[in-house]
Motif scaffolding. Structure first.
Motif, PDB file in Angstrom:
ATOM      1  N   ARG A  34      73.002   3.671 -30.781  1.00 33.97           N
ATOM      2  CA  ARG A  34      74.030   2.761 -31.298  1.00 33.97           C
ATOM      3  C   ARG A  34      75.372   3.016 -30.611  1.00 33.97           C
ATOM      4  N   ASP A  35      75.767   4.275 -30.537  1.00 36.37           N
ATOM      5  CA  ASP A  35      77.086   4.617 -30.005  1.00 36.37           C
ATOM      6  C   ASP A  35      77.229   4.362 -28.509  1.00 36.37           C
ATOM      7  N   THR A  36      76.101   4.297 -27.785  1.00 36.94           N
ATOM      8  CA  THR A  36      76.171   4.016 -26.347  1.00 36.94           C
ATOM      9  C   THR A  36      75.907   2.550 -26.024  1.00 36.94           C
ATOM     10  N   GLY A  37      75.869   1.690 -27.073  1.00 41.17           N
ATOM     11  CA  GLY A  37      75.879   0.258 -26.840  1.00 41.17           C
ATOM     12  C   GLY A  37      74.546  -0.458 -26.806  1.00 41.17           C
ATOM     13  N   TRP A  38      73.498   0.130 -27.349  1.00 44.11           N
ATOM     14  CA  TRP A  38      72.199  -0.535 -27.428  1.00 44.11           C
ATOM     15  C   TRP A  38      72.180  -1.353 -28.716  1.00 44.11           C
ATOM     16  N   HIS A  39      72.077  -2.668 -28.610  1.00 43.96           N
ATOM     17  CA  HIS A  39      72.104  -3.551 -29.774  1.00 43.96           C
ATOM     18  C   HIS A  39      70.789  -4.313 -29.895  1.00 43.96           C
ATOM     19  N   ASN A  40      70.406  -4.587 -31.143  1.00 43.93           N
ATOM     20  CA  ASN A  40      69.207  -5.382 -31.419  1.00 43.93           C
ATOM     21  C   ASN A  40      68.006  -4.835 -30.647  1.00 43.93           C
ATOM     22  N   TYR A  41      67.831  -3.524 -30.649  1.00 45.25           N
ATOM     23  CA  TYR A  41      66.807  -2.829 -29.868  1.00 45.25           C
ATOM     24  C   TYR A  41      65.494  -2.813 -30.633  1.00 45.25           C
ATOM     25  N   ASP A  59      76.732  -3.767 -21.065  1.00 47.38           N
ATOM     26  CA  ASP A  59      76.743  -3.111 -19.756  1.00 47.38           C
ATOM     27  C   ASP A  59      75.574  -2.133 -19.665  1.00 47.38           C
ATOM     28  N   LEU A  60      74.490  -2.561 -19.034  1.00 44.08           N
ATOM     29  CA  LEU A  60      73.288  -1.737 -18.933  1.00 44.08           C
ATOM     30  C   LEU A  60      73.562  -0.388 -18.274  1.00 44.08           C
ATOM     31  N   ASP A  61      74.290  -0.389 -17.179  1.00 44.57           N
ATOM     32  CA  ASP A  61      74.563   0.875 -16.487  1.00 44.57           C
ATOM     33  C   ASP A  61      75.300   1.857 -17.387  1.00 44.57           C
ATOM     34  N   SER A  62      76.257   1.366 -18.165  1.00 47.35           N
ATOM     35  CA  SER A  62      76.984   2.240 -19.097  1.00 47.35           C
ATOM     36  C   SER A  62      76.070   2.760 -20.199  1.00 47.35           C
ATOM     37  N   GLY A  66      75.488   6.604 -20.566  1.00 47.06           N
ATOM     38  CA  GLY A  66      75.892   7.218 -21.833  1.00 47.06           C
ATOM     39  C   GLY A  66      74.769   8.013 -22.450  1.00 47.06           C
ATOM     40  N   MET A  67      73.573   7.440 -22.469  1.00 46.73           N
ATOM     41  CA  MET A  67      72.434   8.165 -23.028  1.00 46.73           C
ATOM     42  C   MET A  67      72.092   9.391 -22.195  1.00 46.73           C
ATOM     43  N   ALA A  68      72.215   9.294 -20.883  1.00 43.50           N
ATOM     44  CA  ALA A  68      71.900  10.427 -20.002  1.00 43.50           C
ATOM     45  C   ALA A  68      72.796  11.626 -20.284  1.00 43.50           C
ATOM     46  N   GLN A  69      73.976  11.368 -20.844  1.00 38.67           N
ATOM     47  CA  GLN A  69      74.922  12.452 -21.129  1.00 38.67           C
ATOM     48  C   GLN A  69      74.704  13.091 -22.492  1.00 38.67           C
ATOM     49  N   THR A  70      73.774  12.560 -23.288  1.00 40.24           N
ATOM     50  CA  THR A  70      73.573  13.110 -24.624  1.00 40.24           C
ATOM     51  C   THR A  70      72.473  14.155 -24.621  1.00 40.24           C
ATOM     52  N   GLU A  71      72.683  15.178 -25.407  1.00 35.64           N
ATOM     53  CA  GLU A  71      71.680  16.240 -25.548  1.00 35.64           C
ATOM     54  C   GLU A  71      70.442  15.716 -26.240  1.00 35.64           C
ATOM     55  N   VAL A  72      70.607  14.826 -27.225  1.00 37.58           N
ATOM     56  CA  VAL A  72      69.453  14.321 -27.967  1.00 37.58           C
ATOM     57  C   VAL A  72      68.534  13.504 -27.063  1.00 37.58           C
ATOM     58  N   ASN A  73      69.086  12.765 -26.120  1.00 37.18           N
ATOM     59  CA  ASN A  73      68.235  11.998 -25.218  1.00 37.18           C
ATOM     60  C   ASN A  73      67.393  12.909 -24.349  1.00 37.18           C
ATOM     61  N   ALA A  74      67.956  14.009 -23.889  1.00 35.87           N
ATOM     62  CA  ALA A  74      67.178  14.969 -23.097  1.00 35.87           C
ATOM     63  C   ALA A  74      66.012  15.508 -23.927  1.00 35.87           C
TER      64      ALA A  74
END
Length: 111
Positions: A34-41, A59-62, A66-74
């Motif tokens: 949510r915080d990195t801009g994924w809507h209606n997923y 903005d897909l690239d953002s 953004g997700m790549a920088q989160t620990e939870v995504n890793a």
């Protein structure tokens, strides 16, 4: 808002585990998306393991960066890695994007 559709392939013997993981996504992963801009997923899963994902974004690239920088995504990518048919990339970097060719609301608005 841009609409994004992608596909991935889950190993046939991992379909139920993949389904179970997505029935209870970690709360911190939900917040990160949510915080990195994924809507209606949404993610759709066929019984043969075909995954179709859909989301809307400014903005897909953002979103991806953004997700790549989160620990939870890793952690999530590590937890999900074995479910996918062989890929050298984490699933969120191996999306096969599907181009949109029709949208009802867009065409109605342009009449």
């Amino acid at each position: 808002m841009r609409r994004i559709c992608f596909q991935l392939q889950v190993k046939p013997d991992h379909v139920e585990a993949y389904r179970a993981a997505h029935a209870a996504v970690w709360p911190d992963m939900l917040v990160a998306l949510r915080d990195t801009g994924w809507h209606n997923y949404s993610i759709f899963l066929r019984d043969d393991g075909l995954v179709i994902g859909y989301f809307e974004t400014e903005d897909l690239d953002s979103n991806l960066a953004g997700m790549a920088q989160t620990e939870v995504n890793a952690r999530w990518q590590t937890a999900m890695a074995d479910h996918f048919v062989s890929s050298e990339l984490p699933a969120d970097q191996a999306f096969v994007y599907i181009p949109e060719v029709f949208n009802l609301e867009d065409q109605l608005a342009n009449q």
